[in-house]
Design a protein around this motif. Sequence first.
Motif, PDB file in Angstrom:
ATOM      1  N   ARG A   1     -35.341 -34.295  24.903  1.00  0.00           N
ATOM      2  CA  ARG A   1     -34.034 -34.960  24.800  1.00  0.00           C
ATOM      3  C   ARG A   1     -33.799 -35.465  23.378  1.00  0.00           C
ATOM      4  O   ARG A   1     -32.720 -35.352  22.828  1.00  0.00           O
ATOM      5  CB  ARG A   1     -33.962 -36.161  25.747  1.00  0.00           C
ATOM      6  CG  ARG A   1     -33.602 -35.827  27.135  1.00  0.00           C
ATOM      7  CD  ARG A   1     -32.096 -35.674  27.323  1.00  0.00           C
ATOM      8  NE  ARG A   1     -31.806 -35.125  28.631  1.00  0.00           N
ATOM      9  CZ  ARG A   1     -31.812 -33.837  28.944  1.00  0.00           C
ATOM     10  NH1 ARG A   1     -32.063 -32.932  28.016  1.00  0.00           N
ATOM     11  NH2 ARG A   1     -31.563 -33.435  30.169  1.00  0.00           N
TER      12      ARG A   1
ATOM     13  N   ARG B   1     -34.601 -43.703  19.848  1.00  0.00           N
ATOM     14  CA  ARG B   1     -33.223 -43.236  20.018  1.00  0.00           C
ATOM     15  C   ARG B   1     -32.249 -44.172  19.306  1.00  0.00           C
ATOM     16  O   ARG B   1     -31.219 -43.726  18.796  1.00  0.00           O
ATOM     17  CB  ARG B   1     -32.870 -43.124  21.515  1.00  0.00           C
ATOM     18  CG  ARG B   1     -33.650 -42.049  22.251  1.00  0.00           C
ATOM     19  CD  ARG B   1     -33.259 -40.649  21.831  1.00  0.00           C
ATOM     20  NE  ARG B   1     -31.891 -40.328  22.150  1.00  0.00           N
ATOM     21  CZ  ARG B   1     -31.488 -39.733  23.276  1.00  0.00           C
ATOM     22  NH1 ARG B   1     -32.355 -39.384  24.172  1.00  0.00           N
ATOM     23  NH2 ARG B   1     -30.214 -39.466  23.476  1.00  0.00           N
ATOM     24  N   GLU B   2     -32.579 -45.466  19.267  1.00  0.00           N
ATOM     25  CA  GLU B   2     -31.725 -46.396  18.521  1.00  0.00           C
ATOM     26  C   GLU B   2     -31.814 -46.117  17.022  1.00  0.00           C
ATOM     27  O   GLU B   2     -30.813 -46.153  16.315  1.00  0.00           O
ATOM     28  CB  GLU B   2     -32.091 -47.848  18.853  1.00  0.00           C
ATOM     29  CG  GLU B   2     -31.438 -48.279  20.155  1.00  0.00           C
ATOM     30  CD  GLU B   2     -31.720 -49.714  20.579  1.00  0.00           C
ATOM     31  OE1 GLU B   2     -32.724 -50.286  20.126  1.00  0.00           O
ATOM     32  OE2 GLU B   2     -30.927 -50.239  21.381  1.00  0.00           O
TER      33      GLU B   2
ATOM     34  N   ALA C   1     -29.725 -43.131  16.355  1.00  0.00           N
ATOM     35  CA  ALA C   1     -28.304 -43.466  16.337  1.00  0.00           C
ATOM     36  C   ALA C   1     -27.941 -44.172  15.025  1.00  0.00           C
ATOM     37  O   ALA C   1     -26.868 -43.934  14.447  1.00  0.00           O
ATOM     38  CB  ALA C   1     -27.959 -44.351  17.543  1.00  0.00           C
TER      39      ALA C   1
ATOM     40  N   LEU D   1     -36.609 -45.801  23.675  1.00  0.00           N
ATOM     41  CA  LEU D   1     -35.396 -46.579  23.404  1.00  0.00           C
ATOM     42  C   LEU D   1     -35.323 -46.901  21.905  1.00  0.00           C
ATOM     43  O   LEU D   1     -34.272 -46.746  21.273  1.00  0.00           O
ATOM     44  CB  LEU D   1     -35.407 -47.862  24.234  1.00  0.00           C
ATOM     45  CG  LEU D   1     -34.097 -48.637  24.303  1.00  0.00           C
ATOM     46  CD1 LEU D   1     -33.067 -47.881  25.133  1.00  0.00           C
ATOM     47  CD2 LEU D   1     -34.311 -50.015  24.900  1.00  0.00           C
TER      48      LEU D   1
ATOM     49  N   LEU E   1     -40.990 -45.903  27.641  1.00  0.00           N
ATOM     50  CA  LEU E   1     -39.558 -46.238  27.658  1.00  0.00           C
ATOM     51  C   LEU E   1     -39.179 -47.078  26.438  1.00  0.00           C
ATOM     52  O   LEU E   1     -38.135 -46.851  25.820  1.00  0.00           O
ATOM     53  CB  LEU E   1     -39.199 -46.971  28.958  1.00  0.00           C
ATOM     54  CG  LEU E   1     -39.271 -46.110  30.219  1.00  0.00           C
ATOM     55  CD1 LEU E   1     -39.015 -46.968  31.456  1.00  0.00           C
ATOM     56  CD2 LEU E   1     -38.268 -44.970  30.157  1.00  0.00           C
ATOM     57  N   ILE E   2     -40.035 -48.051  26.098  1.00  0.00           N
ATOM     58  CA  ILE E   2     -39.767 -48.884  24.926  1.00  0.00           C
ATOM     59  C   ILE E   2     -39.746 -48.007  23.671  1.00  0.00           C
ATOM     60  O   ILE E   2     -38.844 -48.092  22.841  1.00  0.00           O
ATOM     61  CB  ILE E   2     -40.828 -50.007  24.804  1.00  0.00           C
ATOM     62  CG1 ILE E   2     -40.622 -51.037  25.914  1.00  0.00           C
ATOM     63  CG2 ILE E   2     -40.755 -50.682  23.423  1.00  0.00           C
ATOM     64  CD1 ILE E   2     -41.764 -52.028  26.067  1.00  0.00           C
TER      65      ILE E   2
END
Lengths: 134, 175
Positions: free
Chosen positions: B161, B99-100, B103, B96, B92-93
């Motif tokens: 994803r 994905r950051e 972005a 995240l 998850l880390i």
Amino acid sequence: MAYSEKVIDHYENPRNVGTLDKEDANVGTGLVGAPACGDVMRLQIRVNDNGIIEDAKFKTFGCGSAIASSSLATEWIKGKSIDEAATIKNTQIVEELNLPPVKIHCSVLAEDAIKSAIADFRAKQAARLALEQA
Amino acid sequence: MDAFDTLGLEPRFDLDLAEVEARHLALSATLHPDRFAAAGPSERRMSLGKAIEVNDAWRVLRCPVRRAESLLVRYGVPVGETLEPRPSQDLLIEMLDVREELAGARRAKDKAALTRLATQMRAKEAATTVALTHGFSTANGQTAKLEALLPELGKLRYFRRFFEELDAIEDELLS
């Protein structure tokens, strides 16, 4: 599948997106994910000395319902005590956002995120207390 | 009857995709509506239903995530939300963070960063595919060994994803 107006509103104008310092002793961080859809959700709380959640932030990479559920969750827990916040149920989120059955797991994720943020904060407090008494 | 049965293929993760494609084309040709123009209504309906089944099976088998899901279900390991273990905090880390970064690259219109992230994630995806291939081929249908593959499948979904998001950003930056 059509999203409800409330979901669209939270998706287009998410409340409280952002980050709190996870090293801060008063900050609790919950990081949860849904393996079947590949969503990841981080929810953070800053708790004051009276046990009140004075700030909450989230960051979610996922579908509109996951973003709306976490956005709503931060809105609801701000100003509440951690004990009150811990009683929030995913079914309340489902009701408020009018989530269809296939999106219920998004609300479950938000409830999990609140609970893990609180658990993280409590673990930090307990560690600090133990250190002070040592 | 699952996707493997429908296309008459051996149930394994490391399928030869060219063979999957060939089976799909051969079966589709025999089921083409033109061949049933003179047939009665029930036979036409049946061939159409079978053609849809063949198409669906092909879509399942050519996608690694859905292929893995199909194999697990075939051997009695249920998949889906609430049935699978929670993703690890490490994953998850990592997701995240990446994905950051993605972005950030989008905001900065930084194509070099997009390429770097894509390469990094392709390597992780390849490693997970190797792990799944090995896992499925050594599990011999044993439930405990198959259940142990669920976290790897979860990773593959997270990577998928990521690549969906990356594709959307690349399209956006090109237009």
